[in-house]
Structures are given as C-alpha cells and as structure tokens.
Scaffold this motif. Sequence first.
Motif, mmCIF file in Angstrom:
data_model
loop_
_atom_site.group_PDB
_atom_site.id
_atom_site.type_symbol
_atom_site.label_atom_id
_atom_site.label_comp_id
_atom_site.label_asym_id
_atom_site.label_seq_id
_atom_site.Cartn_x
_atom_site.Cartn_y
_atom_site.Cartn_z
ATOM 1 N N UNK A 118 62.390 2.177 7.289
ATOM 2 C CA UNK A 118 61.457 1.120 6.916
ATOM 3 C C UNK A 118 60.298 1.700 6.118
ATOM 4 N N UNK A 119 59.048 1.625 6.624
ATOM 5 C CA UNK A 119 57.946 2.266 5.919
ATOM 6 C C UNK A 119 58.173 3.770 5.817
ATOM 7 N N UNK A 120 58.777 4.355 6.838
ATOM 8 C CA UNK A 120 59.113 5.778 6.783
ATOM 9 C C UNK A 120 60.151 6.082 5.720
ATOM 10 N N UNK A 121 61.043 5.113 5.443
ATOM 11 C CA UNK A 121 62.012 5.279 4.359
ATOM 12 C C UNK A 121 61.294 5.240 3.012
ATOM 13 N N UNK A 122 60.314 4.339 2.888
ATOM 14 C CA UNK A 122 59.479 4.353 1.680
ATOM 15 C C UNK A 122 58.778 5.696 1.545
ATOM 16 N N UNK A 123 58.278 6.233 2.653
ATOM 17 C CA UNK A 123 57.601 7.530 2.617
ATOM 18 C C UNK A 123 58.554 8.632 2.167
ATOM 19 N N UNK A 124 59.813 8.567 2.603
ATOM 20 C CA UNK A 124 60.808 9.549 2.164
ATOM 21 C C UNK A 124 61.041 9.446 0.663
ATOM 22 N N UNK A 125 61.110 8.205 0.142
ATOM 23 C CA UNK A 125 61.281 8.016 -1.304
ATOM 24 C C UNK A 125 60.030 8.440 -2.058
ATOM 25 N N UNK A 126 58.852 8.153 -1.496
ATOM 26 C CA UNK A 126 57.599 8.554 -2.145
ATOM 27 C C UNK A 126 57.507 10.077 -2.241
ATOM 28 N N UNK A 136 59.987 -0.712 -1.778
ATOM 29 C CA UNK A 136 60.627 -0.176 -2.983
ATOM 30 C C UNK A 136 60.943 -1.275 -3.990
ATOM 31 N N UNK A 137 60.989 -2.521 -3.527
ATOM 32 C CA UNK A 137 61.108 -3.696 -4.390
ATOM 33 C C UNK A 137 59.957 -4.620 -4.019
ATOM 34 N N UNK A 138 59.286 -5.162 -5.016
ATOM 35 C CA UNK A 138 58.032 -5.863 -4.778
ATOM 36 C C UNK A 138 58.226 -7.378 -4.763
ATOM 37 N N UNK A 139 58.096 -8.029 -3.594
ATOM 38 C CA UNK A 139 58.265 -9.489 -3.523
ATOM 39 C C UNK A 139 57.323 -10.244 -4.447
ATOM 40 N N UNK A 140 56.109 -9.748 -4.618
ATOM 41 C CA UNK A 140 55.139 -10.444 -5.469
ATOM 42 C C UNK A 140 55.482 -10.324 -6.951
ATOM 43 N N UNK A 142 58.872 -10.647 -8.006
ATOM 44 C CA UNK A 142 60.278 -11.082 -8.006
ATOM 45 C C UNK A 142 61.225 -9.939 -7.667
ATOM 46 N N UNK A 143 60.799 -9.100 -6.714
ATOM 47 C CA UNK A 143 61.595 -7.971 -6.224
ATOM 48 C C UNK A 143 61.906 -6.963 -7.324
ATOM 49 N N UNK A 144 60.958 -6.792 -8.226
ATOM 50 C CA UNK A 144 61.082 -5.753 -9.260
ATOM 51 C C UNK A 144 60.908 -4.381 -8.618
ATOM 52 N N UNK A 145 61.464 -3.327 -9.235
ATOM 53 C CA UNK A 145 61.283 -1.974 -8.690
ATOM 54 C C UNK A 145 59.802 -1.600 -8.610
ATOM 55 N N UNK A 146 59.461 -0.862 -7.595
ATOM 56 C CA UNK A 146 58.103 -0.374 -7.422
ATOM 57 C C UNK A 146 57.829 0.714 -8.459
ATOM 58 N N UNK A 147 56.914 0.441 -9.387
ATOM 59 C CA UNK A 147 56.643 1.378 -10.482
ATOM 60 C C UNK A 147 56.000 2.670 -10.000
ATOM 61 N N UNK A 148 55.484 2.697 -8.767
ATOM 62 C CA UNK A 148 54.868 3.908 -8.236
ATOM 63 C C UNK A 148 55.890 4.853 -7.610
ATOM 64 N N UNK A 149 57.148 4.426 -7.540
ATOM 65 C CA UNK A 149 58.232 5.278 -7.038
ATOM 66 C C UNK A 149 59.189 5.491 -8.204
ATOM 67 N N UNK A 150 58.940 6.523 -8.994
ATOM 68 C CA UNK A 150 59.690 6.760 -10.228
ATOM 69 C C UNK A 150 60.691 7.902 -10.023
ATOM 70 N N UNK A 151 61.949 7.544 -9.933
ATOM 71 C CA UNK A 151 62.990 8.565 -9.800
ATOM 72 C C UNK A 151 63.153 9.316 -11.118
ATOM 73 N N UNK A 152 63.323 10.631 -11.025
ATOM 74 C CA UNK A 152 63.610 11.475 -12.179
ATOM 75 C C UNK A 152 64.802 12.345 -11.838
ATOM 76 N N UNK A 153 65.224 13.144 -12.773
ATOM 77 C CA UNK A 153 66.368 14.019 -12.515
ATOM 78 C C UNK A 153 66.056 15.063 -11.450
ATOM 79 N N UNK A 154 64.765 15.239 -11.113
ATOM 80 C CA UNK A 154 64.373 16.182 -10.069
ATOM 81 C C UNK A 154 64.327 15.549 -8.682
ATOM 82 N N UNK A 155 64.483 14.229 -8.607
ATOM 83 C CA UNK A 155 64.529 13.559 -7.309
ATOM 84 C C UNK A 155 65.755 14.035 -6.538
#
Length: 309
Positions: A173-181, A215-219, A221-234
């Motif tokens: 949940x929030x801890x999963x967001x923390x893992x992605x962050x 990770x998806x923002x309801x406000x 329309x469930x767009x990706x969270x721009x503050x969690x940017x995956x790169x090839x180093x993720x």
Amino acid sequence: MRYCLSLLAAAATISTALLAQEPAWPPAPSHATVALWPNAAPGTNSNPAPELDTTTPKDHLVADKPVIRLGNVSAPTLTLYSPTAKNTGAAIVVFPGGGYRILAIDLEGTEVCDWLTSAGITCVLLKYRVPDSGPYPKSSAALQDAQRALGIVREHAAEWHIDSHRIGVLGFSAGAHLAAALSTHFEQRLYDPIDAADMLSCRPDFAVIVYPGYLALPEQSLAPNADIRATEQTPPSFIVQAEDDPVHVENATVYFLALKNAKVAAELHIYAQGGHGYGLRRTAQPVTAWPNLVETWLRTIQILPPSAQ
C-alpha cells in the motif's frame, strides 16, 4: 516532608516520561534492533507524541485476526530477522503500509519476515516515521528513512551475512509507494549525509510492490504519478494487485507500463478479486497466494538459487 513530596513528584514525572518513550511495539529480544538515526531524525519535533497502537475494537479484522496499527512513530528503527532456513545471502527491507498515517506492523511487517526467513532470506523490518511522512514530495520523511535504511543494511552486509548486491525492498500500500519512490529516488540523499552508511548506494537491487497506492492519481483521472519516474536504472520489480481494490488497480498497471517503457524488467499479476490490505494472511481468495509467485520471480531474476529438482 515537602522535600520528600517534591522528590516523589519528580520521580513520577521521570517515570511517566520514560513510559512515554517506550515503543508501543517492542520487537522480540531475539531480534537485533538498530536506531535509524544516531540522533533525532531530520525535522523531528522536539516533543513528539508517544508511539502507540491505534487499533480499536471497531477496526476490521483481516482473516479473522486483529492488526497492530502503530502510530506516532518518531524514532524509526531497523529490526533484523535472520534466516531460519539455509541462508541464501539475499535480503529484503520491508515497508509496512498504512496510508502514511500508521504502520500495519504485524500484518505487513513481522508476518512478512516470518515468510522471508523461512525461504532463507534475511528480513530487515523498517519502522519508518508516521503520520504525515509521505507520500513524497508532500513529505520526504518516510523516503529519507528508506534511503537511510538501505545504506545501513549495505554497511552491515558482511556482519549480517548478506550479499550487498542482492538487497531488495518489499512494500504494501503506502509502503509499496515507498518502495517505488526509493526505486526512482536513489541517486541523491534527501538529507545531509551523517556517516559511512550514507556514502553507500541506497538503490534497491529489486522491488516487490504489493497493492500500491499513490502511483496513479485519482484527481488526475488516474494518470501516472509524475513524481515517480521510472528510468532504465530503476530496479527489476514485481507488482501484484486485485482488480477490485478500492485503492484502484491502476496504481499497479500504470507503474508497470512506466517500467516497461523504461525497459525495466517487471512482472505484473492482477487478480479479479481480493480487495486491499490482506498481507500474507491466507483466505479463499487466490490473490493471497502471491508470496509463492514472488519466490518464483526471485529465482527467475537469480536473486534466489534455483529450486531443487
């Protein structure tokens, strides 16, 4: 007499203060616990509210069992759970969920460590700061704790019989967001370095993300969270969620697509039913068998050795 009464009052005040500092969730003495910060955590209030279990009789049960909902955590810690099966050298730092308000410290913490250690994996349970410690960048406190935790685990890798190149994270949940962050914010510490642990990489070698939020923002329309940017180093990531999760299954799907677009190895499992917040507690829902899938994936990416034939 007045002097004696003053002494008694002072003693009572000291005792009350000491009791207030006692953690509401003390780990078993058999598990080593390390303070995350040598002094107070960055930005900590000088007079924090006492840590406590916020669970009430009205809180719902999970698989017919209560959950410890730990609140007012201002002194974060790491607790070490060594493998009970043959040590594989792999380690996982576990981030319990709780909406950045509380920590489900048993459901998504100690019970997870029991599973991991039985698979030969060292489990390091992070008791990070709550409430109002995330999501980043609303607050950076929880992410600071996660960054610091990975550095400390790497610093102690030899002592704890861990391969420093096989250290992952697992969050709910929030801890999963923390893992992605943490998987996307590891190049620079969000605090002033303190010691040698902060000189080591805080990039996880892999991530397990279980029914994530934020990770998806309801406000939007469930767009990706721009503050969690995956790169090839993720790092390589495993994601699992139920389609009927009230937190929105798009949290899993948009992050998986972001990883795919960044050419990061990822595995996604979406179940028809299961809801949210089940942890490892087995029910009739197939989603609760997800730990078996994680073990298979960890062998696939060569974090764990192949299973015996």
